[in-house]
Design a protein around this motif. Structure first.
Motif, short mmCIF file in Angstrom:
data_model
loop_
_atom_site.label_atom_id
_atom_site.label_comp_id
_atom_site.label_asym_id
_atom_site.label_seq_id
_atom_site.Cartn_x
_atom_site.Cartn_y
_atom_site.Cartn_z
N VAL A 213 0.82 -1.22 0.03
CA VAL A 213 0.12 0.15 0.03
C VAL A 213 0.61 1.36 0.10
O VAL A 213 0.54 2.04 -0.88
CB VAL A 213 -1.11 0.06 1.34
N PHE A 214 1.99 1.18 0.87
CA PHE A 214 2.68 2.61 0.99
C PHE A 214 4.06 2.38 0.88
O PHE A 214 4.88 3.20 0.93
CB PHE A 214 2.38 2.87 2.50
N GLY A 215 4.65 1.11 0.54
CA GLY A 215 6.04 0.99 0.31
C GLY A 215 6.90 0.75 1.45
O GLY A 215 6.39 0.39 2.56
N THR A 216 8.13 1.29 1.38
CA THR A 216 9.06 0.91 2.54
C THR A 216 9.60 2.32 3.23
O THR A 216 9.45 3.46 2.70
CB THR A 216 10.38 0.70 1.81
N THR A 217 9.52 2.13 4.55
CA THR A 217 10.01 3.23 5.37
C THR A 217 11.53 2.84 5.43
O THR A 217 12.00 2.08 5.82
CB THR A 217 9.23 3.00 6.77
N ASN A 218 12.13 4.15 5.41
CA ASN A 218 13.63 4.15 5.44
C ASN A 218 14.26 4.62 6.65
O ASN A 218 13.42 5.32 7.48
CB ASN A 218 14.18 5.03 4.28
N ASN A 219 15.31 4.09 7.18
CA ASN A 219 16.07 4.65 8.19
C ASN A 219 16.51 6.02 8.15
O ASN A 219 17.05 6.34 7.14
CB ASN A 219 17.12 3.82 8.45
N PRO A 220 15.90 6.91 9.24
CA PRO A 220 16.21 8.37 8.86
C PRO A 220 17.52 8.69 8.90
O PRO A 220 18.20 9.83 8.50
CB PRO A 220 15.66 8.99 10.13
N TRP A 221 18.54 7.75 9.57
CA TRP A 221 20.04 8.13 9.87
C TRP A 221 20.89 7.51 8.54
O TRP A 221 21.70 8.00 8.36
CB TRP A 221 20.33 7.20 11.00
N ALA A 222 20.05 6.63 7.77
CA ALA A 222 20.82 6.20 6.50
C ALA A 222 19.71 5.73 5.79
O ALA A 222 19.21 4.40 6.08
CB ALA A 222 21.77 5.15 6.83
N LEU A 223 19.42 6.37 4.43
CA LEU A 223 18.13 6.24 3.90
C LEU A 223 18.06 4.49 3.04
O LEU A 223 17.18 4.11 2.68
CB LEU A 223 17.69 7.08 3.12
N ASP A 224 19.23 4.01 3.21
CA ASP A 224 19.40 2.75 2.43
C ASP A 224 19.26 1.59 3.35
O ASP A 224 19.51 0.64 3.11
CB ASP A 224 20.62 2.70 1.68
N ARG A 225 18.97 2.01 4.65
CA ARG A 225 19.06 1.03 5.74
C ARG A 225 17.56 0.79 6.02
O ARG A 225 16.61 1.82 6.16
CB ARG A 225 19.74 1.43 6.84
N SER A 226 17.05 -0.22 6.95
CA SER A 226 15.77 -0.70 7.42
C SER A 226 15.69 0.13 8.64
O SER A 226 16.61 0.44 9.44
CB SER A 226 15.59 -1.98 7.46
N ALA A 227 14.24 0.49 8.66
CA ALA A 227 13.98 1.31 10.01
C ALA A 227 13.28 0.02 10.92
O ALA A 227 12.95 0.61 12.06
CB ALA A 227 12.73 2.12 9.70
N GLY A 228 13.35 -1.26 10.59
CA GLY A 228 12.80 -2.36 11.43
C GLY A 228 11.58 -2.22 11.32
O GLY A 228 10.59 -1.57 10.52
N GLY A 229 10.71 -3.11 12.10
CA GLY A 229 9.58 -3.36 12.23
C GLY A 229 9.07 -4.41 13.51
O GLY A 229 10.08 -4.69 14.14
N SER A 230 7.89 -4.22 13.62
CA SER A 230 6.78 -3.60 12.90
C SER A 230 6.46 -2.47 13.10
O SER A 230 5.95 -1.81 12.44
CB SER A 230 5.45 -4.54 13.32
#
Length: 216
Positions: A147-164
């Motif tokens: 629905v909305f795509g991927t949330t990016n890590n604000p410290w490094a946009l190519d990294r995961s922000a984790g979940g859920s």
């Protein structure tokens, strides 16, 4: 493009406690706080994609009511989070605000009730401004859905922000909001908090009750 969580506006630097105190003592209005919150979303969310649904008109009406309450109520009688804006985890039903659980099945779902956790935040004075991202049905450690795509890590946009609760963690780390709600059965608060360099806390089972209609 990168974001800089260390360089928000002054209001976005305040803790939830200090922000609520500033509103209660009329140092700043709830509407001014909301405007700073919205401006921060505009500045960082296109890159981070933490906030997936916004209800700005509804939030401004709530902020105006909060300011009216501030004007007519002694500061020590106002609720503890009076005038603090925040988005909610997109698995938490929020009345009048699209709540999708990150699933195409519920992409246009607008509940007519608040889950208990949202109701308690509202009673505490929070101004609900929308929803933040999750993996579909909160099942996963990476906040990405169709629905909305991927949330990016604000410290490094190519990294995961984790979940859920990755949308909440990324929003807090980006200084969009000073606190967030979530849920955690196997690390869904603690995992994204660690990924985003903030604190996440999972209370012991039963300390925070869950309503029959949803998670809390």
């Amino acid at each position: 493009m990168t974001t800089d969580p260390a360089d928000p506006t002054d209001l976005c630097r305040l803790s939830a406690r200090d922000l609520a105190a500033a509103v209660r003592t009329r140092t700043v209005s709830a509407r001014e706080v909301l405007d700073a919150h919205s401006a921060r979303i505009d500045a960082v969310n296109p890159a981070v994609n933490a906030v997936v649904t916004q209800v700005r008109e509804q939030a401004h009406e709530a902020a105006a009511r909060a300011d009216e309450l501030t004007a007519g109520t002694p500061a020590d009688e106002l609720p503890p989070l009076h005038g603090v804006p925040m988005t909610h985890k997109d698995t938490h039903a929020t009345a009048g605000i699209r709540t999708t659980s990150g699933s195409p099945v519920f992409a246009e779902h607008v509940p007519d009730h608040d889950d208990l956790i949202v109701a308690r935040f509202t009673a505490a004075g929070v101004i609900s401004t929308g929803q933040n991202n999750v993996p579909e049905f909160a099942a996963g450690s990476h906040s990405c859905n169709e629905v909305f795509g991927t949330t990016n890590n604000p410290w490094a946009l190519d990294r995961s922000a984790g979940g859920s609760s990755g949308g909440a963690a990324a929003a807090i780390a980006s200084r969009i909001q000073p606190l967030g709600d979530g849920s955690d059965m196997g690390g869904s608060l603690r995992n994204p908090a660690a990924f985003c360099n903030i604190a996440g806390f999972r209370p012991s089972a039963g300390v925070v009750p869950s309503s029959a209609s949803g998670s809390g």
